[in-house]
Structures are given as C-alpha cells and as structure tokens.
Scaffold this active site. Structure first.
Site, PDB file in Angstrom:
ATOM      1  N   ASP A  74       0.817  -1.214   0.000  1.00 41.00           N
ATOM      2  CA  ASP A  74       0.000   0.000   0.000  1.00 41.00           C
ATOM      3  C   ASP A  74       0.851   1.263   0.000  1.00 41.00           C
ATOM      4  OD1 ASP A  74       0.767  -0.762   2.664  1.00 41.00           O
ATOM      5  OD2 ASP A  74      -0.659   0.691   3.453  1.00 41.00           O
ATOM      6  N   GLU A 129      -0.139  -0.988   5.657  1.00 41.50           N
ATOM      7  CA  GLU A 129       0.979  -0.573   6.503  1.00 41.50           C
ATOM      8  C   GLU A 129       0.914   0.909   6.832  1.00 41.50           C
ATOM      9  OE1 GLU A 129       5.002   0.913   7.561  1.00 41.50           O
ATOM     10  OE2 GLU A 129       3.772   1.474   5.846  1.00 41.50           O
TER      11      GLU A 129
END
Length: 356
Positions: A74, A129
């Site tokens: 991400d 994350e």
C-alpha cells in the site's frame, strides 16, 4: 482502468514503474495484491498462500536456513504523482516509488529469477501498513499464520538508501497528569492551578540524560520528550487538570514493561497513564545469516531510529534488519522518487547474497 499482468522478466527499476502505475492506497490494495498473487502462482518453485490482501510465497528446498523478504503493497494517498515518470537523470518519480514499491519490485525479481537460492526464502507482501496499526496486514499474519513467517532471519525492504539498518527502537507514549482546583482567575487564590503543577514534569524532562546503548556493535540513542501539553478551560478559569504527553523512544534491549517502569520512576509522584506502545527489535547481527547479508550488501550498518515492522518479526524470535533502495526522506511527499541505479544495485546485491 485494467492494468497489464506484472512482467517479472523486466529489471527491478522497470518493474517498480509498473507497480507504481497500479494505484494501491491503503484499503485499495486488492487489484495489486491480485496481480502479485497471479505472478507468483505462475512460478512453479513457489508455494503461495493468501490472507486478505497479504500474499506469502515460499520455497521448500530443505536448506539449512530460511530468510524472509518482506514489503508492503500500500501507499499513502496519491498526490497527482501517478502514473510513474522517468527523468533524464535516472530518477523514477511516482507515489510509492520510494515507499516502498521499489523494495517490492526487488522482492518479486528475486522470487522470479532465483529459483534455487542458497537459503530457503519466504516472500511476504502485505497490506495496510500506512494506516492504523490494528489494520496492518503483517500484524494479521503474525496473529493468524505465524507458521508462515517462521524463519532464521528477515529483511524488510523499506527504504534505507541502500544501507543496512539493524532492528528498531521501541516507542511508548504516556500522559503525565496533574490535578488542581478550579476557580475564577480573578480570585485565583481560591483555586489550585494544575498547569503550574506541571512545571516539575517539564523540569525533569529538561534535565533528563537519555541512554546510549551498544547492541551488536550499533549505538542506539534514546529520547524522552514532551510532545503535547493539554490544560485549561477558558481565559478566566484556573485549570483543575493538566496532562503532558511524553514519548519515550527506547533501545531494543528493553521490553515495553521495562520502559514503562523507567518512565514511572522518572515521574515518581505523578500519575502516569500509558496511551500506546510498541516493542523494539533487536538487530540480531550476530546471527550467521545476518552477518553474511551485511557482508554481501556492504557499507556501514546503522541502528534504526524509529519503529518499523521488523519489530513484528522480532516478536516471533526472528532477527530482522531494514534494507531497501528507497529514500525514507522522500516517503509520503509529492516529490517522491527513487534512483534507478539504487534499485538495480539492491537487486544485484540480494541476488549475489542468495546465490553465492
């Protein structure tokens, strides 16, 4: 927009550009996770598992050691910096280029081009994350499938500008609170000012000498700092409550419990309320796999100042380091980019370590 299948035959820099062109803001990783899963399942030497938008691929060659290569899929929200752009100076621009799709590209290239490594490998690609810790895909894997992450050593390919950073600091935040008696400020003698009572808290912080701790040849510097002060009701009211938020960044030789005990000792006589914490990670550089890794990638090893997901591996008993081609100072910026040469060098060094 439909994106082409990931081409793992191209070098890590070109693959980074393709990954950047897959938007994958936290919570929207599914399309990229699907593409990564398809690319890995096409490799016959890997066993592939999936949990949500986290993918784990493993070799099973019976080697004496197992190493994890991990990275998150991400990014932070896009800032008009997708699609990717390559400039004449050899810099690849785009959201996630440094944090950390260049590291992910290196993982994928190793997965595709090193079918018989000298150590068994586990490749971990995870989601969420960049947002709240409770959503973190690696945290979910630790809780649901710790056996997928079992290893002797781990490398998190977060950006370090191509330098090895060992372990990470722990972090602890507390509120150090004072109470008083509320009154009208025109008759202040009738009250007790809780903000004034916080003065000794700040004095103790100003006079505090942080530890410096040597672990595996790395010097970790601690810090104990006020990061927020809250108190007061109105411009004519003596406040009856004040709280100083203190952040303790502690060396990884301490547990969270030991760190909290130390903070309570520093602020003896005050109410100390923990608000959040995360354990650090020991660098584990004395482990043979870590020593070989450092020798292979070269350069000076530094301690990691700050907290990273290597701590999740450390909690499983897996020593871990941070190593990746990205520049952490460019992470989350509109001007995020990565040096093509750094990406290619990271790919070359990891391949050399795993095939020597």
């Amino acid at each position: 927009m439909e994106h082409p299948a990931l081409d793992l035959s191209q070098d890590a820099a070109r693959l980074t550009a393709q990954l950047v062109d897959f938007p994958s803001v936290s919570g929207e990783e599914k399309e990229l996770a699907d593409a990564v899963e398809r690319a890995l399942r096409a490799l016959p030497h890997l066993t592939v598992e999936r949990d949500g938008d986290a993918i784990v691929a493993r070799t099973d060659l019976g080697r004496a050691e197992r190493v994890v290569l991990a990275g998150h899929l991400d990014t932070v929200p896009i800032a008009d910096n997708v699609p990717s752009r390559l400039d004449a100076e050899g810099r690849l621009w785009g959201c996630g280029s440094s944090d950390m799709k260049s590291g992910v590209a290196v993982q994928l290239r190793i997965a595709a081009t090193v079918p018989a490594p000298n150590r068994d490998l586990t490749f971990v690609f995870y989601d969420h994350e960049e947002v709240a810790a409770e959503l973190n895909g690696l945290k979910r894997l630790v809780e649901h499938h710790p056996e997928w992450l079992a290893a002797d050593f781990a490398v998190l390919l977060e950006g370090t500008r191509g330098k090895v950073e060992g372990g990470c600091q722990g972090t602890l935040r507390v509120r150090v609170e004072t109470t008083g008696k509320r009154a009208h400020s025109a008759r202040g003698w009738l009250g007790e000012n809780a903000i004034h009572k916080a003065a000794p808290i700040l004095e103790r912080l100003a006079g505090y000498t942080p530890r410096q701790v040597d672990i595996d040849g790395l010097r970790y510097r601690e810090g104990l700092n006020a990061v927020r002060v809250e108190g007061g009701h109105a411009g004519n009211v003596i406040p009856d409550h004040c709280a100083v938020t203190v952040n303790y960044r502690f060396a990884p030789d301490l547990s969270v419990e030991q760190a909290l005990a130390h903070v309570r000792e520093v602020f003896e006589g005050f109410e100390v309320v923990p608000t959040d914490s995360a354990a650090g990670a020991l660098p584990g550089l004395s482990h043979p796999a870590a020593a070989d890794f450092v020798a292979a990638v070269g350069g000076e090893v530094a301690p990691k100042f700050g907290w990273t997901d290597v701590a999740r591996f450390s909690a499983l008993g897996v020593p871990a380091v941070n190593y990746g081609p990205g520049d952490p100072q460019l992470a989350h910026t509109r001007e995020e980019h990565v040096e093509v040469a750094a990406v290619l060098l990271a790919e070359e060094r990891l391949r050399g370590w795993l095939t020597a």
